[in-house]
Design an enzyme around this catalytic site. Structure first.
Site: not given
Length: 332
Positions: A40, A123, A158
């Site tokens: 991320s 995600d 994610h």
């Protein structure tokens, strides 16, 4: 899913280690074998470090991130870089311009790097269109196909993927570490990243030779505006303390809402990098950024859009220069 155990252990290691934070030692590691990875905002940061210091990095692992300087070269800024379709070639143009000014290393170095990219099909935070732009960025940088691995078919949310710890595969929630089966085995992402960068790895040991240690980040973090936490973590295999051939260094950047302050040792202790590091003479560095109001960083993200200063994407940026100083300490 093993979240019950996660919740139980989450703060105990952090509380005991933070109190014992000492100066980061020098371990005479191999400055020619430094690599980075992240999730991320940590993935965006891994790309930034890989590009800014390309002359001293050999590889990068990017899990759900975007291309260099993305928010400043795409209409829509942050939203486009996470949920839209940013343009990788525009990021390469920005990197070329910064390199021409001497603000980062020459972009020609990138063609020699090993690049691992991952985007889960479930995600919902950073879409695959953003990761496609990251691929396009490295293609524009002339990274050979053999050096560029893009994993994009796994039904993951994610998260980092661990071989033995985490939430269900499609989760998009804390601690942002998931387990995903590929065939009969859980996908070991730390092993996949490190083997792509360093080549075939020795098997993980049954028992680790060391434990992660806390260190004082304040000497590297500079002014309060950097957003860096006061404590970072490092895993140093016993073999890297006892002499012999110099060890490699791999920097792991956590994601938003994933610092040790929020998820304990989920990343620096349980994700899986340490076992591979232990068997393969790699020092694993886990720098930290916490949530803050000054600078405005409510989710504890690494700076990939400018909250720590407009030079955030260059070698003189507050966070990039701090991490570089940590790596230099380890390799001194």
């Amino acid at each position: 899913m093993r979240m019950g155990r996660t919740a139980f252990f989450i703060m105990l290691p952090f509380a005991s280690m933070a109190a014992a934070a000492d100066k980061l030692p020098a371990y005479h590691a191999d400055a020619a074998r430094v690599s980075v990875s992240g999730l991320s905002s940590g993935a965006f940061m891994a790309v930034q470090y890989d590009v800014a210091f390309s002359g001293s990095v050999i590889g990068v692992g990017v899990v759900a991130g975007g291309p260099y300087n993305c928010a400043w070269v795409n209409f829509g800024g942050i939203a486009t870089c996470m949920q839209g379709a940013p343009i990788g070639a525009a990021s390469y143009g920005a990197a070329s311009s910064f390199a021409a000014l001497g603000s980062i290393d020459p972009v020609t170095n990138l063609a020699k790097h090993k690049v691992y990219l991952f985007s889960g099909t479930k995600d919902i935070v950073v879409k695959q269109s953003a990761m496609n732009a990251t691929r396009d960025f490295y293609v524009a940088a002339r990274v050979p196909a053999a050096n560029l691995r893009y994993v994009s078919k796994t039904p993951a949310g994610h998260a980092f993927l661990s071989g033995n710890f985490g939430s269900i595969c499609g989760a998009n929630a804390a601690p942002y570490v998931n387990e995903c089966k590929v065939g009969a085995q859980f996908y070991d992402q730390p092993g996949a990243i490190l083997s792509h960068i360093y080549g075939p790895l020795r098997p993980k040991p049954a028992t680790l030779s060391a434990q992660p240690i806390a260190f004082d980040q304040s000497e590297f973090a500079g002014a309060i505006g950097s957003g860096m936490a006061s404590t970072g973590y490092v895993y140093v295999p016993a073999a890297c303390r006892d002499g012999g051939a110099p060890c490699a260094v791999h920097v792991v950047f956590h994601g938003c809402l994933q610092s040790a302050d929020l998820v304990g040792d989920a990343v620096y202790g349980r994700l899986g990098y340490n076992a591979w590091a232990d068997a393969n003479r790699i020092i694993a560095l886990y720098p930290q950024v916490n949530k803050s109001t000054i600078p405005a960083n409510p989710q504890g993200c690494w700076d990939w859009w400018g909250y720590s200063g407009l030079n955030f994407q260059t070698q003189s940026g507050a966070q990039l220069s701090a991490i570089r100083a940590m790596v230099r300490r380890l390799t001194s």
